[in-house]
Design an enzyme around this catalytic site. Structure first.
Site, short mmCIF file in Angstrom:
data_model
loop_
_atom_site.label_atom_id
_atom_site.label_comp_id
_atom_site.label_asym_id
_atom_site.label_seq_id
_atom_site.Cartn_x
_atom_site.Cartn_y
_atom_site.Cartn_z
N GLU A 81 0.82 -1.21 0.00
CA GLU A 81 0.00 0.00 0.00
C GLU A 81 0.86 1.26 0.00
O GLU A 81 1.28 1.73 1.05
CB GLU A 81 -0.93 0.04 1.22
CG GLU A 81 -1.84 1.28 1.22
CD GLU A 81 -2.76 1.39 2.43
OE1 GLU A 81 -2.60 0.61 3.38
OE2 GLU A 81 -3.62 2.28 2.41
N LYS A 92 -2.49 -1.91 -3.20
CA LYS A 92 -3.56 -1.06 -2.63
C LYS A 92 -3.15 0.39 -2.85
O LYS A 92 -2.47 1.00 -2.01
CB LYS A 92 -3.72 -1.38 -1.14
CG LYS A 92 -4.71 -0.47 -0.42
CD LYS A 92 -5.17 -1.05 0.90
CE LYS A 92 -6.01 -0.05 1.67
NZ LYS A 92 -6.74 -0.66 2.78
#
Ligand code: 13P
Length: 336
Positions: free
Chosen positions: A175, A217
């Site tokens: 992420e 992400k």
């Protein structure tokens, strides 16, 4: 198909998405303070298990990201939290970074920590039932930011984290979040986000990561919150797709967006347009924290005993996002 790839597909397939319920105690306390609920371990559990016991878990939620406190808790339904989640068919996951700290020699920027002792912590989380993990790098856009130093050091940490996670038999969520805060244009967000993601994959490849067992992400491509030039949803979708097409290797099975401060409906609508126009092989779905929980938390705070009412609100959001992950959401369904 590798075991890791199977886990990633189990989490992301058929319009399913991820419930990011991994707020640290600090962040959760801020969220609970806002709605005048005491931030105790019992109350944090009560809200979260209300979501995990919802009907939409079975059809909409493929994975839940937990915080260390929660993965160790036993629910009031008598089961451990990971067992409760697994029984719905969703995969339990765990946030393993220990937070973003000031980056030495560029103190306005952040470096995410948590690599020390990670191999041992991962072993413990696997035994508790986790099959995927999350690590968030955070970047701001400014005149000189994100700097090469922040881009390189966070990418390196994400790659070292991913290698340890795959070694332990779990899927890493990578992420890299480029924040919405600031006056920057969507074009700047596109350029910087592309640069950040490309560097992450360069490092992942150096660290010999099996890209078929990774979930990315990212943030969507948006103008900064203080920008005077906001862009239309269609342009958010086209710029987001442009960014991902040029920076994500084809082997990656799926992309699960963070909501990053967008409103609930905005995050759903943007995901829907992205999927309507998705001309890639990537699954594109959601891994939302605030955009899945905000209304449910507000409702729950008025009467923490109204479990059904809270679940109805959460079920609706989960359902709308699962429709959006298939490009099937509409305003009419939203307001029905
Ligand atoms: P938001 O969807 O609220 O941005 O949270 C997602 C997340 O996991 C942030 O790390």
């Amino acid at each position: 198909m590798s075991e890791l790839n199977k886990i990633a597909l189990k989490i992301l397939s058929n319009g399913k998405g991820i419930l990011a319920a991994d707020e640290s105690n600090g962040t959760m306390t801020k969220r609970l303070d806002k709605v005048n609920i005491k931030s105790s371990p019992e109350n944090r559990l009560l809200f979260r298990e209300t979501l995990f016991a919802s009907n939409s878990m079975k059809d909409c939620i493929g994975g839940v990201i937990l915080f260390d406190e929660t993965i160790n808790q036993t629910s009031n339904y008598g089961k451990t939290i990971p067992a409760m989640i697994s029984e719905t068919g969703a995969v339990p996951g765990i946030k393993v970074d220990t937070g973003a700290k000031d980056l030495a020699n560029s103190l306005d920027e952040k470096i995410t920590e948590g690599l020390d002792g990670l191999r041992e912590r991962l072993k413990k989380y696997y035994e508790l039932g986790a099959r995927f993990t999350k690590w968030r790098g955070v970047y701001s856009i400014g005149e000189k930011y994100p700097s090469e130093l922040a881009i390189n050091s966070n990418a390196h940490a994400l790659a070292r984290y991913s290698a340890l996670v795959q070694e332990s038999g779990m899927v890493p969520i990578v992420e890299p979040e480029v924040l919405m805060d600031g006056e920057h244009s969507a074009e700047e967000c596109l350029i910087k986000t592309s640069e950040v993601i490309k560097k992450c994959f360069e490092e992942l490849i150096i660290h010999k990561i099996d890209l078929t067992g990774v979930i990315l992400k990212p943030n969507m491509i948006l103008a900064g919150t203080k920008s005077k030039n906001k862009i239309h949803n269609e342009e958010v979708a086209s710029k987001t797709l442009e960014c991902l097409k040029k920076s994500v290797p084809n082997e990656v099975p799926g992309i699960a967006f963070l909501s990053g401060g967008q409103s609930e409906v905005e995050a759903t609508e943007n995901l829907n347009i992205i999927n309507r126009n998705n001309d890639t092989n990537f699954i594109m779905t959601y891994s939302y924290g605030r955009a899945l929980q905000q209304s449910a938390l507000k409702f729950w705070s008025k009467d923490i005993k109204d479990i059904k009412g809270t679940q109805n609100i959460f079920n609706h959001r989960a359902k709308m996002n699962t429709l959006a992950a298939q490009g099937k959401w509409s305003n009419e369904l939203e307001n029905k």
